[in-house]
Design a protein around this motif. Structure first.
Motif, mmCIF file in Angstrom:
data_model
loop_
_atom_site.group_PDB
_atom_site.id
_atom_site.type_symbol
_atom_site.label_atom_id
_atom_site.label_comp_id
_atom_site.label_asym_id
_atom_site.label_seq_id
_atom_site.Cartn_x
_atom_site.Cartn_y
_atom_site.Cartn_z
ATOM 1 N N TYR A 94 -7.927 13.245 8.581
ATOM 2 C CA TYR A 94 -7.540 12.164 7.670
ATOM 3 C C TYR A 94 -8.522 11.006 7.845
ATOM 4 C CZ TYR A 94 -5.076 8.168 5.696
ATOM 5 O OH TYR A 94 -4.756 7.054 4.979
ATOM 6 N N ARG A 95 -9.009 10.494 6.728
ATOM 7 C CA ARG A 95 -9.960 9.382 6.760
ATOM 8 C C ARG A 95 -9.494 8.283 5.816
ATOM 9 N NH1 ARG A 95 -15.182 8.117 8.221
ATOM 10 N NH2 ARG A 95 -16.298 6.681 6.853
ATOM 11 N N SER A 96 -9.408 7.061 6.329
ATOM 12 C CA SER A 96 -9.131 5.873 5.527
ATOM 13 C C SER A 96 -10.380 5.003 5.558
ATOM 14 C CB SER A 96 -7.924 5.111 6.092
ATOM 15 O OG SER A 96 -7.665 3.953 5.322
ATOM 16 N N GLN A 97 -11.038 4.911 4.416
ATOM 17 C CA GLN A 97 -12.344 4.254 4.356
ATOM 18 C C GLN A 97 -12.219 2.827 3.825
ATOM 19 O OE1 GLN A 97 -15.524 6.869 3.396
ATOM 20 N NE2 GLN A 97 -16.658 5.321 2.231
ATOM 21 N N TRP A 98 -12.985 1.928 4.419
ATOM 22 C CA TRP A 98 -13.026 0.520 4.008
ATOM 23 C C TRP A 98 -11.633 -0.096 4.067
ATOM 24 C CZ3 TRP A 98 -15.869 2.417 -0.911
ATOM 25 C CH2 TRP A 98 -17.147 2.869 -0.551
ATOM 26 N N VAL A 99 -11.030 -0.007 5.238
ATOM 27 C CA VAL A 99 -9.692 -0.565 5.444
ATOM 28 C C VAL A 99 -9.697 -2.055 5.103
ATOM 29 C CG1 VAL A 99 -7.913 -1.023 7.177
ATOM 30 C CG2 VAL A 99 -9.164 1.135 7.207
ATOM 31 N N SER A 100 -8.640 -2.516 4.487
ATOM 32 C CA SER A 100 -8.410 -3.885 4.015
ATOM 33 C C SER A 100 -9.053 -4.146 2.657
ATOM 34 C CB SER A 100 -8.876 -4.963 5.012
ATOM 35 O OG SER A 100 -10.283 -5.137 4.976
ATOM 36 N N ALA A 101 -9.910 -3.235 2.174
ATOM 37 C CA ALA A 101 -10.427 -3.339 0.815
ATOM 38 C C ALA A 101 -9.437 -2.634 -0.108
ATOM 39 C CB ALA A 101 -11.807 -2.700 0.701
ATOM 40 N N LEU A 102 -8.843 -3.359 -1.043
ATOM 41 C CA LEU A 102 -7.812 -2.803 -1.902
ATOM 42 C C LEU A 102 -8.333 -1.594 -2.672
ATOM 43 C CD1 LEU A 102 -4.898 -3.233 -2.869
ATOM 44 C CD2 LEU A 102 -5.834 -4.574 -4.764
ATOM 45 N N GLY A 103 -7.619 -0.471 -2.561
ATOM 46 C CA GLY A 103 -8.006 0.734 -3.278
ATOM 47 C C GLY A 103 -9.082 1.552 -2.607
ATOM 48 N N GLY A 104 -9.362 1.295 -1.318
ATOM 49 C CA GLY A 104 -10.382 2.059 -0.606
ATOM 50 C C GLY A 104 -10.054 3.549 -0.553
#
Length: 312
Positions: free
Chosen positions: A54-64
């Motif tokens: 699982y990868r969450s990219q550009w955390v805190s950027a809305l809609g990353g």
């Protein structure tokens, strides 16, 4: 909030047109190699290797982007290995969804007692969806590109080659040979987005400093027409065959720290954090990536991890 999301989606489509790069990014690519190269083999007869990332990219950027990947492969005999991969990519909190389902086939050619080369074929389907409901922006609400949703499926095939020696591996692959247009000209409207061919080159080596310490440098290069060259250089240290720590640098993009541990002989858990170096660092708190890897001994041969190029 929705305005930021809208702008993010618009920039995403613009990136498709300008840079033509859509495949998900992986920091821990060495642990899900079969996703990018259908020729990847472990030469571990009777062992089913499978896992998820699982990868969450550009955390805190809305809609990353958020990517979930399931993968598995198993040797059928000494010459044939097969695999399966499912990749779900979401951008803009579900406004854009891409799902890839592929089956892999690899044929192994033995070069000598210590090395072999395998040739692989990947085949499957990509489903692409958009959902722009709820986009209500006075200054942009009449944009016809966002007035209708899309739900299309496209076939695709890929090829690869993978060389494996006792302490070294190298691979070359094109997981998507067919270029599919996701958005086309309709009713005089020019839509953006197309799937371009991605070329991957990978290599890795293991320096055995002692029976309890192995140093594992590796590299991944990704080439896409119209996009800047992507190069990942990684260095991991495997301690006592159980703990692994490392760092990675993605050219002009990010630096990363990695860690994984074998919590059981057949289960390994890993985590990576990417610190963004590009201009996106002003809007992003970095990227997070976790994986789970399982080894299931189908024949009771109890060969363990060590045969796999991921862990040797």
């Amino acid at each position: 909030m929705k305005k930021l999301l809208y702008i993010g989606i618009l920039l995403f489509f613009t990136q498709w047109k300008a840079y033509a790069q859509q495949d998900p990014q992986y920091t821990q690519y060495m642990y899900n190699m079969s996703v990018i190269n259908p020729a990847y083999t472990t030469n571990d007869l009777g062992m089913l290797n499978f896992g998820m990332l699982y990868r969450s990219q550009w955390v805190s950027a809305l809609g990353g982007p958020k990517t979930v990947t399931f993968f598995g492969h198993v040797p059928i005999n000494e010459k044939i290995e097969t695999g399966l991969s499912l990749i779900s990519d979401r951008i803009g909190d579900g406004a854009v969804k891409e799902t890839n389902l592929y089956v892999d086939f690899a044929y192994i050619l033995k070069l000598d007692d210590l090395s072999n080369i395998s040739l692989g074929l990947k085949a499957g389907v990509t489903n692409f969806e958009t959902d722009f409901s709820g986009f209500r922006l006075p200054e942009l609400q009449d944009d016809p590109v966002f007035n209708s949703n899309i739900n299309n499926s496209f076939p695709n095939i890929g090829v690869g080659a993978f060389y494996h020696r006792q302490n070294f591996y190298a691979g070359a692959s094109i997981p998507n040979l067919l270029s599919s247009k996701y958005l086309e000209n309709r009713d005089g409207i020019t839509g953006l987005g197309s799937e371009e061919i991605h070329v991957f080159l990978t290599a890795g080596y293991v320096y055995e400093l002692s029976s309890n310490l192995k140093i594992k440098p590796s590299m991944l290069t990704k080439m896409v027409k119209g996009s800047p060259l992507t190069v990942d250089a990684s260095l991991n240290a495997l301690i006592n065959g159980r703990f692994e720590v490392g760092a990675s640098y993605r050219l002009e993009d990010s630096v990363s720290a990695m860690f994984n541990i074998a919590v059981l002989p057949a289960l390994r858990i890993g985590y990576a954090y990417d610190y963004t170096l590009s201009n996106l660092s002003d809007f992003s708190a970095g990227s997070h990536e976790i994986f789970l890897l399982f080894d299931l001994d189908l024949l009771g041969l109890n060969k363990g991890y060590d045969k796999s190029p991921r862990f040797y």
